[in-house]
Scaffold this motif. Sequence first.
Motif, PDB file in Angstrom:
ATOM      1  N   UNK A  10     -21.849 -26.240  48.518  1.00 51.37           N
ATOM      2  CA  UNK A  10     -22.924 -26.460  49.480  1.00 51.37           C
ATOM      3  C   UNK A  10     -22.659 -27.658  50.379  1.00 51.37           C
ATOM      4  N   UNK A  11     -21.832 -28.596  49.953  1.00 50.43           N
ATOM      5  CA  UNK A  11     -21.507 -29.750  50.794  1.00 50.43           C
ATOM      6  C   UNK A  11     -20.069 -30.172  50.507  1.00 50.43           C
ATOM      7  N   UNK A  12     -19.255 -30.223  51.547  1.00 53.45           N
ATOM      8  CA  UNK A  12     -17.837 -30.559  51.401  1.00 53.45           C
ATOM      9  C   UNK A  12     -17.501 -31.771  52.238  1.00 53.45           C
ATOM     10  N   UNK A  13     -16.583 -32.554  51.730  1.00 57.56           N
ATOM     11  CA  UNK A  13     -16.037 -33.676  52.485  1.00 57.56           C
ATOM     12  C   UNK A  13     -14.523 -33.568  52.375  1.00 57.56           C
ATOM     13  N   UNK A  14     -13.863 -33.283  53.487  1.00 59.64           N
ATOM     14  CA  UNK A  14     -12.407 -33.116  53.501  1.00 59.64           C
ATOM     15  C   UNK A  14     -11.802 -34.332  54.189  1.00 59.64           C
ATOM     16  N   UNK A  15     -11.022 -35.090  53.430  1.00 61.57           N
ATOM     17  CA  UNK A  15     -10.415 -36.314  53.942  1.00 61.57           C
ATOM     18  C   UNK A  15      -8.904 -36.127  54.027  1.00 61.57           C
TER      19      UNK A  15
ATOM     20  N   UNK B  87      -3.452 -42.244  61.625  1.00 65.14           N
ATOM     21  CA  UNK B  87      -4.907 -42.160  61.735  1.00 65.14           C
ATOM     22  C   UNK B  87      -5.482 -41.156  60.729  1.00 65.14           C
ATOM     23  N   UNK B  88      -6.406 -41.584  59.854  1.00 66.22           N
ATOM     24  CA  UNK B  88      -7.039 -40.635  58.938  1.00 66.22           C
ATOM     25  C   UNK B  88      -8.085 -39.800  59.670  1.00 66.22           C
TER      26      UNK B  88
ATOM     27  N   UNK C  61     -12.133 -38.968  63.486  1.00 68.23           N
ATOM     28  CA  UNK C  61     -10.736 -39.385  63.393  1.00 68.23           C
ATOM     29  C   UNK C  61     -10.673 -40.876  63.646  1.00 68.23           C
ATOM     30  N   UNK C  62      -9.756 -41.539  62.968  1.00 65.28           N
ATOM     31  CA  UNK C  62      -9.640 -42.989  63.079  1.00 65.28           C
ATOM     32  C   UNK C  62     -10.287 -43.638  61.868  1.00 65.28           C
TER      33      UNK C  62
ATOM     34  N   UNK D  46     -12.148 -46.451  61.267  1.00 70.76           N
ATOM     35  CA  UNK D  46     -13.554 -46.888  61.306  1.00 70.76           C
ATOM     36  C   UNK D  46     -14.504 -45.688  61.340  1.00 70.76           C
ATOM     37  N   UNK D  47     -14.204 -44.710  62.183  1.00 69.33           N
ATOM     38  CA  UNK D  47     -15.081 -43.527  62.276  1.00 69.33           C
ATOM     39  C   UNK D  47     -15.032 -42.694  60.997  1.00 69.33           C
ATOM     40  N   UNK D  48     -13.851 -42.604  60.381  1.00 73.91           N
ATOM     41  CA  UNK D  48     -13.731 -41.848  59.129  1.00 73.91           C
ATOM     42  C   UNK D  48     -14.559 -42.502  58.028  1.00 73.91           C
ATOM     43  N   UNK D  49     -14.477 -43.823  57.906  1.00 78.68           N
ATOM     44  CA  UNK D  49     -15.270 -44.520  56.891  1.00 78.68           C
ATOM     45  C   UNK D  49     -16.769 -44.354  57.142  1.00 78.68           C
ATOM     46  N   UNK D  50     -17.164 -44.388  58.416  1.00 77.39           N
ATOM     47  CA  UNK D  50     -18.581 -44.205  58.752  1.00 77.39           C
ATOM     48  C   UNK D  50     -19.050 -42.794  58.392  1.00 77.39           C
ATOM     49  N   UNK D  51     -18.221 -41.794  58.652  1.00 82.77           N
ATOM     50  CA  UNK D  51     -18.609 -40.413  58.331  1.00 82.77           C
ATOM     51  C   UNK D  51     -18.667 -40.197  56.818  1.00 82.77           C
TER      52      UNK D  51
END
Length: 104
Positions: A45-50, A59-60, A75-76, A78-83
């Motif tokens: 129901x909820x996925x997080x793909x890193x 860039x992650x 992408x990037x 700072x934005x990846x950590x925020x997401x």
Amino acid sequence: MTPEHTSSAEPAPTLDGRGAPRVVAEGVPLSVRPDPPVDDGRRPVAWLHIVAPPSYGASPSVRSWCSCGRDMFAAGRARALALIEDHAQHRTVCSRLTQRREAA
């Protein structure tokens, strides 16, 4: 010369009364696969793909997906950590996820 006790080429019965297992060729048993896994009713129901490349300079990227319709990409670093943090927060407030927890 004919042997006294002749028998047909039928498989020998097993202990449970059925015939012996089939074989592909003489002496080579069929591959027996185990029973398929039982469905336990869980659904994603909820996925997080890193995606985090091994190079520090690369860039992650992150994709957050939920069955409520949420689909976000970042992408990037700072934005990846925020997401990632936003995804964790979304899991606590999403109506689809909280309904499933209350039903269980």
